[in-house]
Every structure is written in structure tokens, then in C-alpha cells.
Design an enzyme around this catalytic site. Structure first.
Site, PDB file in Angstrom:
ATOM      1  N   PRO A  88      -3.383 -39.463   3.240  1.00  0.00           N
ATOM      2  CA  PRO A  88      -4.346 -38.032   3.937  1.00  0.00           C
ATOM      3  C   PRO A  88      -5.495 -37.850   2.412  1.00  0.00           C
ATOM      4  CG  PRO A  88      -1.595 -37.672   3.118  1.00  0.00           C
ATOM      5  CD  PRO A  88      -1.893 -38.871   3.258  1.00  0.00           C
ATOM      6  N   GLU A 115       7.373 -39.907   0.845  1.00  0.00           N
ATOM      7  CA  GLU A 115       6.559 -38.847  -0.022  1.00  0.00           C
ATOM      8  C   GLU A 115       5.707 -39.509   0.306  1.00  0.00           C
ATOM      9  OE1 GLU A 115       6.057 -35.888  -0.165  1.00  0.00           O
ATOM     10  OE2 GLU A 115       8.383 -35.734   1.211  1.00  0.00           O
ATOM     11  N   ARG A 153     -12.617 -50.914  20.222  1.00  0.00           N
ATOM     12  CA  ARG A 153     -14.416 -50.447  20.556  1.00  0.00           C
ATOM     13  C   ARG A 153     -14.873 -51.204  19.804  1.00  0.00           C
ATOM     14  NH1 ARG A 153     -12.816 -47.260  23.819  1.00  0.00           N
ATOM     15  NH2 ARG A 153     -14.770 -46.286  24.066  1.00  0.00           N
ATOM     16  N   ASP A 168     -21.278 -43.272  24.018  1.00  0.00           N
ATOM     17  CA  ASP A 168     -20.138 -42.560  23.535  1.00  0.00           C
ATOM     18  C   ASP A 168     -20.802 -41.574  22.219  1.00  0.00           C
ATOM     19  OD1 ASP A 168     -17.885 -42.785  25.327  1.00  0.00           O
ATOM     20  OD2 ASP A 168     -17.479 -44.724  23.739  1.00  0.00           O
TER      21      ASP A 168
HETATM   22  N1  SAH Z   1       2.820 -36.225  -0.390  1.00  0.00           N
HETATM   23  C1  SAH Z   1       1.740 -37.850   0.223  1.00  0.00           C
HETATM   24  C2  SAH Z   1       1.872 -37.466   1.944  1.00  0.00           C
HETATM   25  C3  SAH Z   1       3.146 -38.448   2.506  1.00  0.00           C
HETATM   26  S1  SAH Z   1       3.070 -38.483   3.892  1.00  0.00           S
HETATM   27  C4  SAH Z   1       0.676 -36.675  -0.055  1.00  0.00           C
HETATM   28  O1  SAH Z   1       1.000 -35.575  -0.089  1.00  0.00           O
HETATM   29  O2  SAH Z   1      -0.848 -36.962  -0.077  1.00  0.00           O
HETATM   30  C5  SAH Z   1       3.920 -40.233   4.552  1.00  0.00           C
HETATM   31  C6  SAH Z   1       2.866 -40.639   4.877  1.00  0.00           C
HETATM   32  O3  SAH Z   1       1.930 -40.725   5.709  1.00  0.00           O
HETATM   33  C7  SAH Z   1       1.625 -41.547   4.080  1.00  0.00           C
HETATM   34  O4  SAH Z   1       2.235 -42.599   3.011  1.00  0.00           O
HETATM   35  C8  SAH Z   1       0.166 -41.850   4.553  1.00  0.00           C
HETATM   36  O5  SAH Z   1       0.457 -43.283   5.375  1.00  0.00           O
HETATM   37  C9  SAH Z   1       0.867 -41.558   6.372  1.00  0.00           C
HETATM   38  N2  SAH Z   1      -0.464 -40.656   6.506  1.00  0.00           N
HETATM   39  C10 SAH Z   1       0.039 -38.896   6.396  1.00  0.00           C
HETATM   40  N3  SAH Z   1      -0.658 -37.818   6.226  1.00  0.00           N
HETATM   41  C11 SAH Z   1      -1.858 -39.458   6.540  1.00  0.00           C
HETATM   42  C12 SAH Z   1      -3.286 -38.649   7.002  1.00  0.00           C
HETATM   43  N4  SAH Z   1      -3.595 -37.336   7.296  1.00  0.00           N
HETATM   44  N5  SAH Z   1      -4.363 -39.493   7.506  1.00  0.00           N
HETATM   45  C13 SAH Z   1      -3.884 -40.925   7.194  1.00  0.00           C
HETATM   46  N6  SAH Z   1      -2.240 -41.380   6.833  1.00  0.00           N
HETATM   47  C14 SAH Z   1      -1.644 -40.113   6.374  1.00  0.00           C
END
Ligand code: SAH
Length: 248
Positions: A88, A115, A153, A168
């Protein structure tokens, strides 16, 4: 295009990768997807892939050694591939990022869980951090599926002429025009006459105008980032006049 996906849950990918466009890409040998279970690279008796965070706090963190061993093994087989971390905290996944990733030799996509991963993985191996958007998923698997789907795609030859990518949304910086299929009337709503006319030039103009209308209404921010033709500017002026007439 080679995709290597590093995950603790390879079973999640079975159905999405076995259908439709991705299946076609695999069958035509245009893409190749390998799933790697990170747990297979854990060396202890319980095949531990996560541990409690240093400093305390809730949740678990993905351990550095199994993931590092998995990345190194996959990278040695695909030295030209780019290591991508789903996170994220990464840069936002957009059409332009998908176009950029589609030019790479291959992608090694790391799916985090719990996490997230030990930060040293990022320092040592990660070349690109990609986020689906500003929300937190439970794991990187759905993000990896989205990346594989959107990039596939764009690999030449995957889409047939029947489902061309050029019109698209986002491909020319605008949202796509409205689409209709039979019947010509449903619950009193008719398909715009021009689409039944067979006049290709009129249809092209209508589609461009409606594409601009959708973009102006739903995603006006996109208009600032795209190159507009003289015809587009005239269409936009027309749309603004329509709005003024409604306001009066
Ligand atoms: N503690 C982290 C979130 C971990 S969520 C933080 O606060 O930044 C667990 C996993 O889900 C991450 O390591 C990632 O691989 C995936 N993930 C979660 N949200 C995501 C998003 N918006 N985009 C891409 N991968 C995501």
C-alpha cells in the site's frame, strides 16, 4: 512475458489464471506464469515464514530468510526480470504503470501477508513498489492478480482484434464512450440513433464526443493530462455550451 509470483497462498491463483484472457495468453505462449510458495524456502522443521515484530506490537512480519531465498532462486532463473513488491506504500498502479511494466522482460511479484515483509527485503531486492490504491488489502495476492491481468492485456497478440485495447478507457487518456448491444430499446431507453446509422464517420465523432463527455463528468482530472486535438477542443466547447444551457 514471464510472471513469477511469490506467495504463501498459491492456491488463490488457480481459478483467476485459468479463465478467459489470461488463459488465452498462456495457451498462446505469450505469457508464462509460475507460482512459488515462499514457505518451501523456510528451512526449519515447521517451515516458519513469519515471526513477531521487533519492538513489539500486534501481528506478524514475514521473515527475511525464506523470502530472500525464494527471490534469489527465482531471480537466478530469470535474471532480467524486475522484482516488484505489492504494497500500500508503493506508487499507484495506473494504465501508464501497466504499459511500463508490459515493456519489462518479466516480473517477479512479491505478495506480502500479515503486517507485511521485513524491510531488509525491500532494501536488498525490490526494484519497484506497486500499490493498487489507498486502502489496505489482507495480502498482495489480489494486487498481483490485478497486475498480471492488466499487463497481460497489453502484451501484443493476447487480445484478439475482437477485443482491441485501443479504445479502452485510459489508453488515450480518456474514459471509453458508452457501449450498447441488442435490443435497440429497453425499458423505454433507446440506443442512440447514430449507432444504428451505419455511418462510420458520424459514429466516430459521436464516440469521441461521448468519451469526452464521460471524462469531463466522471474524471475531469484526466483531461489535464492528455493531448487534445482541435476537434476535441471544439467538442468540449460544445459540451460546456450544453451545460450552460441546462444551468439557464
Ligand atoms: N502493515 C502494512 C500493510 C500490510 S498488508 C502497512 O501498513 O503498510 C499485507 C500485505 O498486503 C502487504 O505486504 C502487501 O503485499 C499487500 N497489500 C495491502 N494493501 C495493498 C495495496 N493497497 N496495494 C498492493 N498491495 C497491498
Amino acid at each position: 512475458m514471464k510472471f513469477d509470483i511469490l506467495t504463501l497462498f498459491p492456491g488463490m491463483f488457480a481459478s483467476p489464471f485459468n479463465e478467459s484472457i489470461i488463459r488465452r495468453g498462456i495457451d498462446k505462449l505469450l505469457i508464462d506464469i509460475s507460482l512459488h510458495n515462499i514457505r518451501d524456502y523456510a528451512t526449519d522443521r515447521h517451515q516458519t515464514a513469519d515471526d513477531t515484530p521487533y519492538g513489539g506490537g500486534a501481528g506478524m512480519v514475514m521473515k527475511v530468510e525464506p523470502l530472500a531465498a525464494c527471490i534469489e532462486a527465482v531471480k537466478s532463473q530469470n535474471p532480467l526480470s524486475t522484482v516488484v513488491l505489492t504494497s500500500p506504500q508503493g506508487r499507484r498502479f495506473t494504465h501508464n504503470v501497466a504499459v511500463e511494466l508490459a515493456q519489462r522482460e518479466g516480473l517477479i511479484i512479491i505478495c506480502g501477508r500479515y503486517e507485511g515483509i521485513d524491510e531488509r527485503i525491500r532494501q536488498l531486492y525490490v526494484e519497484d513498489d506497486i500499490s493498487l490504491g489507498d486502502y489496505v488489502l489482507s495480502g498482495g495476492e489480489i494486487a498481483a492478480m490485478a497486475i498480471v491481468d492488466a499487463v497481460t492485456r497489453l502484451v501484443p497478440g493476447v487480445l484478439g482484434s475482437g477485443d482491441s485495447a485501443e479504445s479502452d478507457s485510459f489508453s488515450d487518456g480518456l474514459l471509453e464512450y458508452p457501449q450498447y448491444t441488442r435490443p435497440a430499446e429497453f425499458k423505454g431507453i433507446k440506443v442512440p440513433n447514430v449507432l444504428l446509422s451505419g455511418n462510420h464517420e458520424q459514429i466516430r465523432k459521436w464516440r469521441r464526443l461521448e468519451s469526452l463527455r464521460k471524462t469531463l463528468t466522471l474524471r475531469p482530472d484526466l483531461l489535464h493530462e492528455t493531448t487534445l486535438t482541435v476537434e476535441d477542443r471544439n467538442f468540449l466547447a460544445e459540451l460546456e455550451r450544453e451545460v450552460d444551457t441546462i444551468d439557464c
